[in-house]
Design a protein around this motif. Structure first.
Motif, PDB file in Angstrom:
ATOM      1  N   GLY A 106       0.976  -1.238  -0.017  1.00 34.19           N
ATOM      2  CA  GLY A 106      -0.045   0.129  -0.105  1.00 34.19           C
ATOM      3  C   GLY A 106       0.900   1.383  -0.050  1.00 34.19           C
ATOM      4  O   GLY A 106       0.379   2.312  -0.076  1.00 34.19           O
ATOM      5  N   THR A 107       1.986   1.153   0.068  1.00 34.57           N
ATOM      6  CA  THR A 107       3.061   2.269   0.071  1.00 34.57           C
ATOM      7  C   THR A 107       2.815   3.267  -1.055  1.00 34.57           C
ATOM      8  O   THR A 107       3.210   4.433  -1.369  1.00 34.57           O
ATOM      9  CB  THR A 107       4.292   2.027   0.609  1.00 34.57           C
ATOM     10  OG1 THR A 107       4.957   1.102  -0.558  1.00 34.57           O
ATOM     11  CG2 THR A 107       4.541   1.360   1.650  1.00 34.57           C
ATOM     12  N   LEU A 108       2.465   2.705  -2.358  1.00 36.21           N
ATOM     13  CA  LEU A 108       2.490   3.404  -3.492  1.00 36.21           C
ATOM     14  C   LEU A 108       1.126   3.817  -4.135  1.00 36.21           C
ATOM     15  O   LEU A 108       0.897   3.969  -5.201  1.00 36.21           O
ATOM     16  CB  LEU A 108       3.243   2.690  -4.699  1.00 36.21           C
ATOM     17  CG  LEU A 108       4.646   2.143  -4.258  1.00 36.21           C
ATOM     18  CD1 LEU A 108       5.234   1.020  -5.183  1.00 36.21           C
ATOM     19  CD2 LEU A 108       5.470   3.448  -4.415  1.00 36.21           C
ATOM     20  N   LEU A 109       0.091   3.904  -3.336  1.00 39.04           N
ATOM     21  CA  LEU A 109      -1.102   3.825  -3.402  1.00 39.04           C
ATOM     22  C   LEU A 109      -1.408   5.535  -3.491  1.00 39.04           C
ATOM     23  O   LEU A 109      -2.099   6.034  -2.688  1.00 39.04           O
ATOM     24  CB  LEU A 109      -2.302   3.152  -2.529  1.00 39.04           C
ATOM     25  CG  LEU A 109      -2.544   1.770  -2.740  1.00 39.04           C
ATOM     26  CD1 LEU A 109      -3.302   1.375  -1.559  1.00 39.04           C
ATOM     27  CD2 LEU A 109      -2.859   1.535  -4.174  1.00 39.04           C
ATOM     28  N   ASN A 110      -0.841   6.131  -4.586  1.00 44.36           N
ATOM     29  CA  ASN A 110      -1.077   7.485  -4.894  1.00 44.36           C
ATOM     30  C   ASN A 110      -2.416   7.858  -5.594  1.00 44.36           C
ATOM     31  O   ASN A 110      -2.849   6.895  -5.978  1.00 44.36           O
ATOM     32  CB  ASN A 110       0.048   8.381  -5.351  1.00 44.36           C
ATOM     33  CG  ASN A 110       0.316   7.711  -6.740  1.00 44.36           C
ATOM     34  OD1 ASN A 110      -0.204   7.461  -7.611  1.00 44.36           O
ATOM     35  ND2 ASN A 110       1.819   7.467  -6.828  1.00 44.36           N
ATOM     36  N   GLY A 144       8.576   1.213   5.394  1.00 43.34           N
ATOM     37  CA  GLY A 144       7.084   1.918   5.077  1.00 43.34           C
ATOM     38  C   GLY A 144       7.115   3.110   5.732  1.00 43.34           C
ATOM     39  O   GLY A 144       7.458   3.646   6.623  1.00 43.34           O
ATOM     40  N   ASP A 145       5.722   3.525   5.431  1.00 47.10           N
ATOM     41  CA  ASP A 145       5.207   4.795   6.111  1.00 47.10           C
ATOM     42  C   ASP A 145       3.822   4.719   6.439  1.00 47.10           C
ATOM     43  O   ASP A 145       2.769   4.605   5.700  1.00 47.10           O
ATOM     44  CB  ASP A 145       5.636   5.887   4.923  1.00 47.10           C
ATOM     45  CG  ASP A 145       5.303   7.198   5.593  1.00 47.10           C
ATOM     46  OD1 ASP A 145       4.087   7.483   6.314  1.00 47.10           O
ATOM     47  OD2 ASP A 145       5.877   8.232   5.110  1.00 47.10           O
ATOM     48  N   PHE A 146       3.546   4.746   7.718  1.00 44.97           N
ATOM     49  CA  PHE A 146       2.086   4.563   8.182  1.00 44.97           C
ATOM     50  C   PHE A 146       1.182   5.554   7.774  1.00 44.97           C
ATOM     51  O   PHE A 146       0.270   5.152   7.236  1.00 44.97           O
ATOM     52  CB  PHE A 146       2.215   4.538   9.719  1.00 44.97           C
ATOM     53  CG  PHE A 146       0.954   4.449  10.282  1.00 44.97           C
ATOM     54  CD1 PHE A 146       0.290   3.421  10.891  1.00 44.97           C
ATOM     55  CD2 PHE A 146       0.070   5.672  10.742  1.00 44.97           C
ATOM     56  CE1 PHE A 146      -1.072   3.259  11.184  1.00 44.97           C
ATOM     57  CE2 PHE A 146      -1.115   5.782  10.928  1.00 44.97           C
ATOM     58  CZ  PHE A 146      -1.624   4.221  11.575  1.00 44.97           C
ATOM     59  N   ASN A 147       1.591   6.841   7.688  1.00 40.80           N
ATOM     60  CA  ASN A 147       0.813   7.767   7.354  1.00 40.80           C
ATOM     61  C   ASN A 147       0.453   7.939   5.827  1.00 40.80           C
ATOM     62  O   ASN A 147      -0.810   8.074   5.524  1.00 40.80           O
ATOM     63  CB  ASN A 147       1.348   9.357   7.745  1.00 40.80           C
ATOM     64  CG  ASN A 147       1.410   9.552   9.324  1.00 40.80           C
ATOM     65  OD1 ASN A 147       0.394   9.022   9.943  1.00 40.80           O
ATOM     66  ND2 ASN A 147       2.381   9.985   9.654  1.00 40.80           N
ATOM     67  N   LYS A 148       1.204   7.312   4.983  1.00 41.42           N
ATOM     68  CA  LYS A 148       1.265   7.299   3.516  1.00 41.42           C
ATOM     69  C   LYS A 148       0.083   6.138   3.184  1.00 41.42           C
ATOM     70  O   LYS A 148      -0.614   6.202   2.460  1.00 41.42           O
ATOM     71  CB  LYS A 148       2.400   7.016   2.854  1.00 41.42           C
ATOM     72  CG  LYS A 148       2.435   6.969   1.449  1.00 41.42           C
ATOM     73  CD  LYS A 148       3.917   6.657   0.618  1.00 41.42           C
ATOM     74  CE  LYS A 148       4.763   7.909   0.834  1.00 41.42           C
ATOM     75  NZ  LYS A 148       6.276   7.792   0.207  1.00 41.42           N
ATOM     76  N   VAL A 149       0.437   5.020   3.972  1.00 38.74           N
ATOM     77  CA  VAL A 149      -0.501   3.783   3.645  1.00 38.74           C
ATOM     78  C   VAL A 149      -1.941   4.139   4.136  1.00 38.74           C
ATOM     79  O   VAL A 149      -2.764   3.992   3.517  1.00 38.74           O
ATOM     80  CB  VAL A 149       0.017   2.425   4.184  1.00 38.74           C
ATOM     81  CG1 VAL A 149      -0.848   1.438   4.215  1.00 38.74           C
ATOM     82  CG2 VAL A 149       1.365   2.118   3.994  1.00 38.74           C
ATOM     83  N   TYR A 150      -1.782   4.863   5.197  1.00 36.88           N
ATOM     84  CA  TYR A 150      -3.304   5.140   5.863  1.00 36.88           C
ATOM     85  C   TYR A 150      -4.009   6.036   4.884  1.00 36.88           C
ATOM     86  O   TYR A 150      -5.215   5.787   4.586  1.00 36.88           O
ATOM     87  CB  TYR A 150      -3.120   5.823   7.121  1.00 36.88           C
ATOM     88  CG  TYR A 150      -4.360   6.259   7.940  1.00 36.88           C
ATOM     89  CD1 TYR A 150      -5.152   5.357   8.931  1.00 36.88           C
ATOM     90  CD2 TYR A 150      -4.808   7.489   7.567  1.00 36.88           C
ATOM     91  CE1 TYR A 150      -6.079   5.671   9.455  1.00 36.88           C
ATOM     92  CE2 TYR A 150      -6.219   8.088   8.235  1.00 36.88           C
ATOM     93  CZ  TYR A 150      -6.748   7.095   9.205  1.00 36.88           C
ATOM     94  OH  TYR A 150      -8.076   7.447   9.711  1.00 36.88           O
ATOM     95  N   ALA A 151      -3.435   7.100   4.274  1.00 36.46           N
ATOM     96  CA  ALA A 151      -3.912   8.130   3.477  1.00 36.46           C
ATOM     97  C   ALA A 151      -4.305   7.443   2.104  1.00 36.46           C
ATOM     98  O   ALA A 151      -5.372   7.767   1.448  1.00 36.46           O
ATOM     99  CB  ALA A 151      -2.923   9.195   3.211  1.00 36.46           C
ATOM    100  N   GLY A 152      -3.302   6.584   1.492  1.00 36.88           N
ATOM    101  CA  GLY A 152      -3.750   5.753   0.475  1.00 36.88           C
ATOM    102  C   GLY A 152      -4.984   4.930   0.530  1.00 36.88           C
ATOM    103  O   GLY A 152      -5.925   4.879  -0.439  1.00 36.88           O
TER     104      GLY A 152
END
Length: 325
Positions: A106-110, A144-152
């Motif tokens: 999920g880290t690349l879900l822009n 990974g980046d929690f905030n980035k995955v959460y936002a994605g």
């Protein structure tokens, strides 16, 4: 009615000897370094090569299997969203009547990727997110980046709703580990907060391919695998010993194809020890699949008698528990 027809035809094709699910690996590269994952390169043999599947090869494979395969997983050892043509792969499956799904960190879900996957017709997406805070998340999802995955995830849910899309089914996969067990009770509320369709709770395991490296396996087990009484039903370990299911394994009906075309008999044959042939080197799918070697291996897999089965508890881990709320 169309779903029922496809389900019946799928079972008929399985009886004819075809696989029911094929995992196709867009790439075996990953942008994270999760300690228990097969994409962790330190666990794999030096003979394993890394790369990205050629789109033309992918399309050629789909053309060969579309008449009898209705479920394709665009996942095996790596992170599928690293492939620059992943949306085209999803679209080609959809255009050919194949239900396509993937596992991702999920880290690349822009927004661009999400829009592409929605429009391409992705059927299901399983997003690994095993921590309700950055602290618990970062202990395992290294890099990974929690905030980035959460936002994605939030963006995916919102864009799916606003666009009126029926798919993909959005599932968050929560892997139970020593350091996040206390968060399990909060998952129903977290599901509502995210707005996802499901949260699946999966059991953790030290990779079975580390059987010849017991020191590393023991260290990983001690660090990550729950071992108290409360977790006994959510772990594949009992007092440190792996539980191997006695029931028949469904892997005999599946196939995994690597980025360079090698066909592995089992989704957990990460090193390619049981390779039945290459699908990108002039041989058709039927020529690779319907061989005596494949028939022999699959008969052994069905009864968990292949060498790779002896230390495998994977079927317990992939029998996910879904939240009922």
């Amino acid at each position: 009615m169309n779903k029922i027809f496809k389900a019946v035809k799928r079972q008929i094709n399985v009886l004819r000897g075809f696989p029911d699910v094929i995992a196709i690996e867009p790439t075996n590269y990953c942008n994270l370094h999760c300690p228990l994952c097969p994409a962790h390169h330190d666990y794999l043999k030096d003979s394993v090569k890394y790369g990205y599947m050629d789109l033309d090869n992918f399309k050629s494979l789909i053309d060969q299997i579309k008449s009898f395969i209705y479920h394709v997983s665009l996942s095996f050892r790596g992170e599928p969203l690293l492939h620059k043509q992943i949306v085209e792969m999803v679209r080609y499956c959809s255009e050919n009547g194949i239900f396509c799904f993937m596992n991702t960190n999920g880290t690349l879900l822009n927004e661009k990727v999400i829009k592409g996957l929605l429009e391409a017709g992705l059927g299901r997406i399983n997003i690994s997110f095993d921590g309700l805070t950055p602290e618990t998340y970062n202990k395992y999802r290294i890099g990974g980046d929690f905030n980035k995955v959460y936002a994605g995830i939030k963006n995916l849910v919102q864009m799916k709703k606003e666009g009126g899309y029926s798919n993909p089914e959005i599932i968050v996969q929560f892997l139970i580990l020593k350091h996040n067990m206390h968060e399990v009770d909060a998952l129903p509320e977290f599901k509502k907060e995210l707005g996802v369709d499901k949260i699946s709770i999966n059991r953790a395991s030290v990779p079975s391919w580390l059987v010849d490296r017991p020191e590393i396996a023991a260290e990983l087990c001690k660090k990550f695998i729950p071992n108290d009484d409360a977790a006994s039903s959510d772990s594949r370990y009992d007092k440190g010993r792996i539980q191997v299911p006695s029931k028949r394994c469904g892997a005999y009906k599946r196939l995994a194809v690597t980025w360079d075309g090698n066909a592995h008999v089992c989704h957990f044959d990460n090193n390619g020890d049981y390779n039945i042939g290459n699908l990108f080197e002039g041989r058709t799918f039927n020529e690779v699949w319907f061989t005596e070697k494949n028939k022999k291996w699959r008969k052994l897999i069905k009864n968990k008698q292949l060498d790779i089965c002896k230390n495998c508890g994977q079927t317990l881990a992939y029998k996910a528990t879904y939240l009922k709320k």
